[in-house]
Write a protein that holds these residues in place. Structure first.
Motif, short mmCIF file in Angstrom:
data_model
loop_
_atom_site.label_atom_id
_atom_site.label_comp_id
_atom_site.label_asym_id
_atom_site.label_seq_id
_atom_site.Cartn_x
_atom_site.Cartn_y
_atom_site.Cartn_z
N LEU A 1 0.65 -1.41 -0.23
CA LEU A 1 -0.12 0.09 0.23
C LEU A 1 1.09 1.41 0.03
O LEU A 1 0.85 1.89 -0.20
CB LEU A 1 -0.98 0.34 1.19
N LEU A 2 1.91 1.02 0.88
CA LEU A 2 3.07 2.51 0.68
C LEU A 2 3.36 2.47 -0.71
O LEU A 2 4.41 3.71 -0.31
CB LEU A 2 3.58 2.68 2.33
N LEU A 3 3.55 1.75 -1.29
CA LEU A 3 4.27 1.88 -2.75
C LEU A 3 3.66 2.13 -3.37
O LEU A 3 4.11 3.02 -4.21
CB LEU A 3 5.16 0.51 -2.88
N ILE A 4 2.34 1.65 -3.69
CA ILE A 4 0.48 2.15 -4.16
C ILE A 4 1.32 4.01 -4.06
O ILE A 4 1.06 4.28 -5.83
CB ILE A 4 0.21 1.69 -4.46
N VAL A 5 1.21 4.35 -2.85
CA VAL A 5 0.82 6.03 -2.24
C VAL A 5 2.17 6.41 -3.00
O VAL A 5 2.41 7.55 -3.76
CB VAL A 5 0.97 5.51 -1.41
N SER A 6 3.54 6.02 -3.43
CA SER A 6 4.96 6.22 -3.59
C SER A 6 4.95 6.91 -5.04
O SER A 6 5.50 7.88 -4.87
CB SER A 6 5.83 5.45 -3.21
N VAL A 7 4.35 5.48 -5.71
CA VAL A 7 4.26 5.88 -7.60
C VAL A 7 2.62 7.77 -7.29
O VAL A 7 3.30 8.22 -8.19
CB VAL A 7 3.60 4.97 -7.99
N LEU A 8 1.85 6.59 -6.55
CA LEU A 8 0.57 8.52 -6.84
C LEU A 8 1.10 9.44 -7.04
O LEU A 8 0.76 10.36 -6.52
CB LEU A 8 -0.57 8.03 -5.73
N TRP A 9 2.10 9.68 -5.05
CA TRP A 9 2.13 11.06 -5.17
C TRP A 9 3.35 11.89 -6.06
O TRP A 9 3.73 12.35 -5.77
CB TRP A 9 2.46 10.91 -3.21
N ALA A 10 4.09 11.05 -6.55
CA ALA A 10 5.66 11.29 -7.65
C ALA A 10 5.37 12.85 -8.57
O ALA A 10 5.66 13.60 -8.46
CB ALA A 10 6.12 10.29 -8.35
N LEU A 11 3.87 12.93 -8.64
CA LEU A 11 3.16 13.63 -9.76
C LEU A 11 3.25 15.28 -9.26
O LEU A 11 3.06 15.90 -9.62
CB LEU A 11 2.76 13.00 -11.11
N SER A 12 3.11 14.90 -7.78
CA SER A 12 1.84 15.48 -7.24
C SER A 12 2.21 17.14 -6.61
O SER A 12 1.89 18.26 -6.22
CB SER A 12 1.21 15.27 -5.83
N PHE A 13 4.62 16.86 -6.19
CA PHE A 13 4.95 18.28 -6.59
C PHE A 13 4.77 19.34 -7.48
O PHE A 13 4.75 20.19 -7.54
CB PHE A 13 6.12 17.41 -5.52
N LEU B 1 8.12 2.39 7.90
CA LEU B 1 6.79 3.63 8.06
C LEU B 1 7.18 4.86 7.53
O LEU B 1 7.90 5.66 6.22
CB LEU B 1 5.76 3.68 9.27
N ALA B 2 8.73 4.81 8.26
CA ALA B 2 10.08 5.84 7.89
C ALA B 2 10.70 5.94 7.10
O ALA B 2 10.39 6.81 6.33
CB ALA B 2 10.51 5.80 9.77
N ILE B 3 11.32 5.21 6.27
CA ILE B 3 11.33 4.71 5.65
C ILE B 3 10.71 5.31 3.88
O ILE B 3 11.13 5.94 2.86
CB ILE B 3 12.30 3.60 4.85
N PHE B 4 9.49 4.48 4.05
CA PHE B 4 8.51 4.50 2.82
C PHE B 4 8.20 6.26 2.80
O PHE B 4 7.84 6.98 1.89
CB PHE B 4 7.44 4.07 3.34
N ASN B 5 8.34 6.97 3.79
CA ASN B 5 7.57 8.13 3.76
C ASN B 5 9.00 9.23 2.42
O ASN B 5 8.57 9.74 1.90
CB ASN B 5 7.86 9.04 5.07
N ASN B 6 9.75 8.86 2.35
CA ASN B 6 11.27 9.12 1.51
C ASN B 6 11.15 8.55 -0.02
O ASN B 6 11.99 9.27 -0.21
CB ASN B 6 12.06 9.40 2.18
N LEU B 7 10.50 7.29 -0.14
CA LEU B 7 10.64 7.16 -1.28
C LEU B 7 10.05 7.99 -2.09
O LEU B 7 10.65 7.95 -3.33
CB LEU B 7 9.42 5.09 -1.19
N LYS B 8 9.04 8.77 -1.69
CA LYS B 8 8.04 9.36 -2.94
C LYS B 8 9.18 10.36 -3.44
O LYS B 8 9.41 11.05 -4.47
CB LYS B 8 7.33 10.04 -1.96
N ILE B 9 10.23 10.88 -2.66
CA ILE B 9 11.53 11.83 -2.66
C ILE B 9 12.67 11.64 -4.12
O ILE B 9 12.29 12.40 -4.96
CB ILE B 9 12.72 12.15 -1.86
#
Length: 282
Positions: free
Chosen positions: A3-15, A233-241
């Protein structure tokens, strides 16, 4: 974790997309995002049998994690590029681990070391632009946003299991708390003639940010947060970067110093490893 991996991809374009509508004002964009997210989950909201104090607590968590966080986050785009905003979220996992350790009365010595290493890595990435006016202000706004987001995650992770309810029944309450805060902040500043003049592209971006990035994204992220340990959880917070910076450079054509970014990223990755070791206990 998926679930956290999916979100990281979803958020990639949001910035990059947020940068395109940030000129509308942080209060307005934040109010629209949180209100749309609340509308998505309102049909699933179930307060039956929930104590008023608990209802208020989850609304307050939402106001902090989504409302105040977005107000600070979107305001930072006045001084920062989208790639810089993405990069400055690096401290969120460190805040997640630090706050989790404080609430659980655990040792945080290694987290402090991870913070220092992350500061070094971030400094490598942004050193050439330190003389730019407003960079420090944007950085501080982002750290306020990171702290709000981290504290909201930790509190939700602690409080949600006690309700015995699925995430979809709680998320509407969090979004309503966020929407109430942001609408109250935005109301005095909204100029309705500007709202009526929104372009189709701006409207589409706001819908994506509110329904997909905020609504679906935060639902999946908080659901994943309940099912993993603090370190993961902490590490997946930064996968989106890295994904977000890649999107800023390749999709939105933002100028990026790739060698410097790569060097800083290696140092930041080391900080994440330290943070994972310190926060990986269940």
């Amino acid at each position: 974790m998926s679930l956290l991996l999916i979100v990281s991809v979803l958020w990639a374009l949001s910035f990059g997309l947020t940068a395109q509508v940030s000129g509308l004002g942080a209060p307005f964009v934040t109010a629209v995002r949180t209100l749309l997210a609340a509308l998505v989950f309102l049909p699933f909201l179930n307060l039956k049998g929930m104590a008023p104090k608990r209802v208020a607590a989850f609304a307050a968590i939402g106001a902090l994690q989504f409302g105040l966080m977005y107000l600070l986050y979107i305001a930072s785009f006045r001084w920062l590029r989208a790639s810089e905003v993405a990069l400055f979220t690096i401290f969120t996992p460190l805040f997640v681990t630090l706050l989790g350790d404080l609430l659980e009365r655990r040792s945080t010595g290694r987290v402090r070391l991870a913070v220092a290493v992350a500061v070094l890595g971030t400094g490598i990435c942004v050193w050439p632009g330190l003389e730019r006016t407003g960079l420090l202000c944007g950085f501080l706004l982002m750290q306020g946003a990171n702290l709000c987001f981290a504290l909201g995650q930790v509190l939700y992770r602690r409080e949600a299991p006690a309700t015995g309810r699925p995430d979809r029944e709680l998320m509407g309450l969090l979004y309503l708390g966020a929407a109430a805060l942001t609408m109250a902040v935005a109301a005095p500043w909204i100029q309705w003639h500007q709202v009526a003049a929104l372009s189709l592209r701006q409207g589409a971006v706001l819908v994506y940010l509110g329904v997909v990035a905020s609504g679906l994204g935060f639902f999946l992220f908080n659901a994943g947060a309940r099912r993993t340990d603090l370190g993961t959880l902490a590490i997946f917070n930064n996968l989106k970067i890295p994904l977000a910076i890649l999107a800023s450079g390749l999709v939105f054509r933002e100028a990026i110093d790739w060698p410097r970014l790569a060097l800083g990223g290696v140092v930041i990755g080391f900080a994440l490893a330290l943070n994972g070791f310190s926060g990986g206990r269940p």
